[in-house]
Design a protein around this motif. Structure first.
Motif, PDB file in Angstrom:
ATOM      1  N   ARG A   1       0.608  -1.391  -0.250  1.00 29.83           N
ATOM      2  CA  ARG A   1       0.058   0.118  -0.025  1.00 29.83           C
ATOM      3  C   ARG A   1       0.880   1.310  -0.114  1.00 29.83           C
ATOM      4  N   SER A   2       0.694   2.009   1.158  1.00 27.34           N
ATOM      5  CA  SER A   2       1.727   3.303   1.177  1.00 27.34           C
ATOM      6  C   SER A   2       3.133   3.178   1.369  1.00 27.34           C
ATOM      7  N   PHE A   3       3.342   1.820   1.667  1.00 26.43           N
ATOM      8  CA  PHE A   3       4.843   1.599   2.222  1.00 26.43           C
ATOM      9  C   PHE A   3       5.691   1.318   0.797  1.00 26.43           C
ATOM     10  N   LYS A   4       6.544   2.181   0.633  1.00 26.34           N
ATOM     11  CA  LYS A   4       7.184   1.867  -0.636  1.00 26.34           C
ATOM     12  C   LYS A   4       8.733   2.055  -0.755  1.00 26.34           C
ATOM     13  N   TYR A   5       9.472   1.836  -1.545  1.00 28.46           N
ATOM     14  CA  TYR A   5      10.812   1.656  -1.700  1.00 28.46           C
ATOM     15  C   TYR A   5      11.500   2.140  -2.818  1.00 28.46           C
ATOM     16  N   GLY A   6      12.634   2.649  -2.990  1.00 26.53           N
ATOM     17  CA  GLY A   6      13.311   3.267  -4.176  1.00 26.53           C
ATOM     18  C   GLY A   6      14.742   2.828  -4.278  1.00 26.53           C
ATOM     19  N   ILE A   7      15.134   2.551  -5.390  1.00 25.57           N
ATOM     20  CA  ILE A   7      16.673   2.306  -5.746  1.00 25.57           C
ATOM     21  C   ILE A   7      16.990   3.193  -6.703  1.00 25.57           C
ATOM     22  N   PHE A   8      18.169   3.723  -6.455  1.00 25.33           N
ATOM     23  CA  PHE A   8      18.472   5.047  -7.143  1.00 25.33           C
ATOM     24  C   PHE A   8      20.084   5.324  -7.485  1.00 25.33           C
TER      25      PHE A   8
ATOM     26  N   PHE B   1      35.280  17.144 -18.639  1.00 28.93           N
ATOM     27  CA  PHE B   1      34.201  17.088 -17.588  1.00 28.93           C
ATOM     28  C   PHE B   1      33.576  15.845 -17.318  1.00 28.93           C
ATOM     29  N   TYR B   2      33.543  15.165 -18.334  1.00 25.45           N
ATOM     30  CA  TYR B   2      32.967  13.673 -18.201  1.00 25.45           C
ATOM     31  C   TYR B   2      33.595  12.687 -16.998  1.00 25.45           C
ATOM     32  N   LYS B   3      34.988  13.274 -16.685  1.00 27.71           N
ATOM     33  CA  LYS B   3      35.810  12.436 -15.799  1.00 27.71           C
ATOM     34  C   LYS B   3      35.433  12.930 -14.402  1.00 27.71           C
ATOM     35  N   GLU B   4      34.853  14.164 -14.487  1.00 30.31           N
ATOM     36  CA  GLU B   4      34.860  14.806 -13.218  1.00 30.31           C
ATOM     37  C   GLU B   4      33.108  14.569 -12.732  1.00 30.31           C
ATOM     38  N   LEU B   5      32.470  13.811 -13.259  1.00 26.67           N
ATOM     39  CA  LEU B   5      30.971  13.474 -12.749  1.00 26.67           C
ATOM     40  C   LEU B   5      30.935  12.448 -11.673  1.00 26.67           C
ATOM     41  N   ALA B   6      30.578  12.872 -10.578  1.00 21.85           N
ATOM     42  CA  ALA B   6      30.574  12.160  -9.249  1.00 21.85           C
ATOM     43  C   ALA B   6      29.349  11.301  -9.438  1.00 21.85           C
ATOM     44  N   LEU B   7      29.532   9.975  -8.698  1.00 22.64           N
ATOM     45  CA  LEU B   7      28.335   8.843  -8.735  1.00 22.64           C
ATOM     46  C   LEU B   7      28.201   8.509  -7.325  1.00 22.64           C
ATOM     47  N   ASP B   8      26.795   8.380  -7.036  1.00 17.37           N
ATOM     48  CA  ASP B   8      26.472   7.460  -5.850  1.00 17.37           C
ATOM     49  C   ASP B   8      25.396   6.766  -6.204  1.00 17.37           C
ATOM     50  N   VAL B   9      25.282   5.579  -5.522  1.00 14.70           N
ATOM     51  CA  VAL B   9      23.935   4.810  -5.477  1.00 14.70           C
ATOM     52  C   VAL B   9      23.301   4.439  -4.259  1.00 14.70           C
ATOM     53  N   GLY B  10      22.159   4.265  -4.181  1.00 12.81           N
ATOM     54  CA  GLY B  10      21.515   4.085  -2.755  1.00 12.81           C
ATOM     55  C   GLY B  10      20.194   3.570  -2.896  1.00 12.81           C
ATOM     56  N   VAL B  11      19.730   3.270  -1.684  1.00 15.12           N
ATOM     57  CA  VAL B  11      18.142   2.673  -1.494  1.00 15.12           C
ATOM     58  C   VAL B  11      17.496   3.676  -0.489  1.00 15.12           C
ATOM     59  N   GLY B  12      16.037   3.324  -0.598  1.00 16.75           N
ATOM     60  CA  GLY B  12      15.370   4.327   0.502  1.00 16.75           C
ATOM     61  C   GLY B  12      14.060   3.625   0.699  1.00 16.75           C
ATOM     62  N   LEU B  13      13.243   4.161   1.817  1.00 23.94           N
ATOM     63  CA  LEU B  13      12.135   3.789   2.140  1.00 23.94           C
ATOM     64  C   LEU B  13      11.287   4.882   2.141  1.00 23.94           C
ATOM     65  N   ARG B  14       9.792   4.978   1.455  1.00 27.00           N
ATOM     66  CA  ARG B  14       8.999   6.006   1.480  1.00 27.00           C
ATOM     67  C   ARG B  14       7.740   5.605   2.400  1.00 27.00           C
ATOM     68  N   LEU B  15       7.138   6.467   2.681  1.00 26.32           N
ATOM     69  CA  LEU B  15       5.580   6.348   3.250  1.00 26.32           C
ATOM     70  C   LEU B  15       4.925   7.461   2.276  1.00 26.32           C
ATOM     71  N   ASP B  16       4.201   6.873   1.319  1.00 27.31           N
ATOM     72  CA  ASP B  16       3.620   7.691   0.266  1.00 27.31           C
ATOM     73  C   ASP B  16       1.828   7.896   0.546  1.00 27.31           C
ATOM     74  N   PHE B  17       1.369   8.723   0.989  1.00 24.40           N
ATOM     75  CA  PHE B  17      -0.123   9.033   0.904  1.00 24.40           C
ATOM     76  C   PHE B  17      -0.539  10.148   0.181  1.00 24.40           C
ATOM     77  N   ASN B  18       0.184  10.073  -1.388  1.00 25.24           N
ATOM     78  CA  ASN B  18      -0.368  10.853  -2.236  1.00 25.24           C
ATOM     79  C   ASN B  18      -0.177  12.203  -2.036  1.00 25.24           C
ATOM     80  N   PHE B  19      -0.867  12.638  -1.105  1.00 27.78           N
ATOM     81  CA  PHE B  19      -0.698  14.182  -0.571  1.00 27.78           C
ATOM     82  C   PHE B  19       0.464  14.719   0.219  1.00 27.78           C
ATOM     83  N   PHE B  20       1.130  13.524   0.747  1.00 29.13           N
ATOM     84  CA  PHE B  20       2.146  13.642   1.808  1.00 29.13           C
ATOM     85  C   PHE B  20       3.233  12.184   1.606  1.00 29.13           C
ATOM     86  N   VAL B  21       4.433  12.889   1.475  1.00 32.83           N
ATOM     87  CA  VAL B  21       5.480  11.729   1.428  1.00 32.83           C
ATOM     88  C   VAL B  21       6.369  11.902   2.347  1.00 32.83           C
TER      89      VAL B  21
END
Length: 798
Positions: free
Chosen positions: A699-706, A731-751
């Motif tokens: 339901r409102s309990f969601k996740y993200g991989i980014f 410049f293309y050699k100086e583009l930093a990179l990060d990866v991560g995961v996350g949790l969300r409580l998404d109530f449509n009007f409020f996250v």
């Protein structure tokens, strides 16, 4: 650390056990749980086929994290048990699992398969595939035949095209209207048959006729006939159809009304329609005439009478008249009604707007076939005064804001909004894998805005265009930051208008701001002396006279059932050219009214630059529970003149809960420049790319991989900041990179969002350290330190 690993292993084992638990242990013989439906079009490819699965029934049970059948397992666990004597053993807990927490398994049903096949054929025919065939195959996923999957195989064959379009319109006036507007038709000969487009054409025709004054015309009088084209002389089926659009007037005593052309008569406006509890209130009408350069408007305002006197109107009559587009004596048009409704709602002063038409029987002209409509505008007012507050909690910020709004301060639907905010920012002087120390600093702000419902000063108040919304804002603000004791004032006039629901424009011809962070002794957390000499010029006392423009293009996915959600934002700022223009206008003999010397005498620095900031967001909805989101942002600031430089506050920065989440606040860049941890930088050029997969756990309990990619750079080379300037070669050699995961409580009007990101590639590290960061379990410190790397925020990052 070992405890954390054991906890993680326990969660994994629990998940496997949960998944292995059967949901079908109590199904009777001969029944099977339907676990999946698939629809495949085997011979054609088209985006129109993407949604075919939604027409298949029944819909399977939802899964936890789209993987585990949690609810059906709970339902199975809640089934009554039987003892050796065959007696039923039940409990309140089992009943709760069965009826509240759980969900009965969806069963394989042959009758539903037949219904789904028929529905798929209907949909394919609506798309122009008249000869489509649908077959299916049931696959059992267990030896005991308790779980089943149904695959539907659609053979579309060749689509049919429209060979001929005819219009059978017996009423000559209707036919004239349609013929004169054929250039806007959505149907063309040779196009693929599509029932949705045919319905759009029928709606377009009805609206055309109604907009010519034929009030009683409705959708029921128009229909479409489709005929298969016969085979050619050689017997080959042309795979085409002929389309005929017909209009039939129903018979009866009111049939003649379809031939009458109606005009607006008297216009009545009730800005505060009585509630059910005020039916005994007394009202009177006040005649009001407003003349503009184009026409005149006659209105009757309905006002409440108390003690024999009409109360002072809550709204200025001119304000409401400006939102009324139904004019006495002009032909009825649906467009006028829609424009009036949009204009009244855009005033943001009404909870309810109703526009009612009543035929004036006394004015009916049976000879000339004309009639007249009295128009009644009925509204229910919103509360005039609003007091609100907002709390913002993030791992790098905690703040509170209080606001007061008066929706109608001068009786012209002007909005006065005053906002007071304050809070603390938190940031660390290092990253997760080093010893760091967290600092905090206060920030306070006071702002006021006065919004007018129409354009003022540079534009006429009444503009008869098709804009959805238009307004003028006068803004003033003060902001203080304790990071480096910065005090900033701002004042601006802004014009806003929206020509459609998708597009909005905002232009600020005058935007004046002052920035004061000139006293290096007042730097609270940052070490001023640690900045290179070339960069220290960005701190000081500035006066900026700018012109700004903002363009937004938004296509939400809920419009027209779109699976694609796109937002394009373009922000332009020209600073210093206003001073140049004033000098050229008022002092053509090179005796500048405002010059560098003038500003120097006031203690202000003067600079000129052009700023462009473009952001593009795109979200693709795979289904109702999963989506892929992307963002690309490019910005650059061009200083004008050799001595010009960009104030620190105007620069771009990266490293926060909304951009480059693997770094702390303003902790990334510029370029590959290696600086100390006690300095925070902004830059003149930015590039950022973000990719995020968003899924649903329950339901409102969601996740993200980014993943985040980006950096900032300076526009010019400085000898004391090697690697900080932008270069196409590297410049293309100086583009930093990060990866991560996350949790969300998404109530449509409020996250509520909680992200954890790890930097993978850091261009600011030395070659000896290595640009790539090798992450091992042993690198992670105490769990409390891991908590410092979390990003807590309200709303999605993009």
């Amino acid at each position: 650390m070992k405890r954390s690993i054991r906890t993680l292993m326990l969660l994994i084992v629990s998940s496997i056990c949960l998944y292995s638990c059967s949901s079908v242990r109590h199904l009777p013989e001969g029944q099977a749980m339907l676990v999946k439906n698939e629809v495949k079009v085997v011979d054609q490819k088209s985006p129109d086929f993407d949604n075919l699965k939604s027409y298949v029934r029944p819909v399977t049970n939802k899964k936890f994290m789209d993987l585990f059948p949690l609810k059906t397992s709970l339902y199975d666990w809640g089934q009554p048990r039987y003892d050796k004597n065959g007696q039923t053993k039940d409990s309140k807990f089992r009943k709760f699992l069965r009826e509240k927490a759980g969900e009965a398994p969806v069963l394989l049903d042959s009758s539903q398969i037949t219904t789904s096949i028929d529905q798929l054929k209907i949909v394919m025919k609506q798309l122009g595939y008249f000869d489509s065939e649908v077959d299916y195959k049931v696959t059992y996923k267990r030896k005991d035949l308790k779980k089943a999957k149904v695959d539907y195989y659609v053979t579309a064959h060749e689509p049919y095209h429209i060979s001929r379009i005819d219009y059978d319109i017996p009423i000559q006036e209707y036919k004239r209207i349609v013929v004169l507007n054929m250039k806007n038709t959505v149907l063309t000969e040779g196009m693929q048959y599509n029932e949705s487009l045919i319905n759009d054409e029928l709606t377009r025709i009805i609206n055309l006729i109604r907009n010519e004054g034929y009030y009683y015309v409705e959708k029921s009088i128009i229909r479409c006939e489709v005929m298969y084209d016969p085979p050619d002389s050689s017997g080959v089926d042309p795979k085409s159809v002929s389309v005929t659009i017909l209009i039939n007037i129903p018979q009866g005593e009111n049939a003649s009304r379809y031939l009458y052309k109606y005009y607006f008569n008297d216009i009545y406006v009730n800005p505060d329609m009585p509630s059910l509890s005020a039916q005994d209130a007394v009202y009177d009408t006040t005649y009001f005439q407003w003349r503009t350069r184009r026409d005149s408007l006659n209105l009757y305002f309905i006002e409440e009478v108390v003690d024999g006197k009409v109360l002072n109107p809550y709204f200025s009559y001119k304000t409401l008249a400006n939102a009324v587009f139904t004019r006495s004596g002009l032909p009825y048009t649906q467009q006028s009604r829609d424009r009036s409704s949009r204009a009244l709602n855009s005033l943001d002063n009404f909870d309810y707007v109703n526009i009612l038409f009543k035929e004036n029987e006394a004015l009916l002209d049976t000879v000339n076939k004309t009639g007249y409509l009295d128009v009644y505008y009925r509204m229910i007012r919103k509360k005039r005064h609003i007091v609100g507050g907002q709390v913002e909690l993030r791992n790098d910020k905690s703040a509170i804001s209080l606001s007061y709004t008066n929706r109608n301060i001068f009786k012209g639907a002007e909005h006065l909004t005053i906002n007071l905010s304050g809070g603390y920012f938190y940031y660390s002087l290092s990253n997760l894998f080093k010893n760091n120390q967290t600092y905090s600093y206060p920030e306070f702000g006071l702002s006021a805005s006065l919004d007018f419902p129409n354009r003022i000063l540079l534009f006429n108040k009444h503009i008869s265009d098709n804009t959805i919304n238009r307004s003028t804002s006068l803004k003033f603000g003060i902001n203080y930051s304790g990071l480096y004791r910065r005090l900033m004032y701002n004042a601006a006039i802004t014009y806003n208008w929206s020509p459609s629901y998708y597009i909005s424009h905002s232009i600020s011809p005058i935007d004046v701001s002052t920035i004061n962070n000139s006293d290096k002794r007042l730097f609270y957390l940052m070490n001023y002396d640690a900045y290179p000499d070339s960069y220290q010029k960005r701190f000081g006392k500035f006066m900026l006279l700018s012109a700004k423009y903002t363009f937004n293009y938004l296509v939400p996915k809920f419009i027209e059932s779109r699976r694609h959600n796109m937002h394009l934002s373009v922000n332009l700022e020209s600073c210093g050219m206003l001073i140049w223009g004033l000098n050229a206008l008022f002092s053509p003999n090179d005796r500048w009214v405002l010059s560098q010397n003038n500003l120097d005498s006031l203690g202000y620095n003067y600079t000129e630059f052009e700023k462009v900031d473009v952001m593009w967001n795109y979200t693709y909805s795979i289904n109702n529970n999963n989506s892929i989101a992307m963002r690309s942002a490019i910005g650059f600031i061009i200083p004008l003149g050799e001595e010009a430089f960009i104030p620190y506050e105007k620069g771009f920065y990266m490293g926060t809960s909304n951009s480059m989440r693997g770094w702390g606040y303003r902790g990334l860049g510029p370029g590959s420049y290696q600086h100390g941890v006690d300095t925070l930088y902004t830059g003149d050029i930015k590039i950022e790319l973000n990719l995020e997969y968003r899924g649903t756990i329950y339901r409102s309990f969601k996740y993200g991989i980014f993943a985040d990619v980006g950096n900032i750079w300076l526009a010019r080379k400085n000898d004391d900041m090697p690697g900080a300037e932008f270069s196409f070669k590297r410049f293309y050699k100086e583009l930093a990179l990060d990866v991560g995961v996350g949790l969300r409580l998404d109530f449509n009007f409020f996250v509520i969002r909680l992200d954890y990101a790890v930097p993978i590639y850091d261009p600011g590290r030395s070659d000896a350290q290595g640009k790539f960061i090798n992450v091992h379990w042993g690198d992670f410190p105490h769990p409390f330190r891991i908590m410092q790397g979390l990003k807590l925020a309200i709303g999605y990052a993009f």
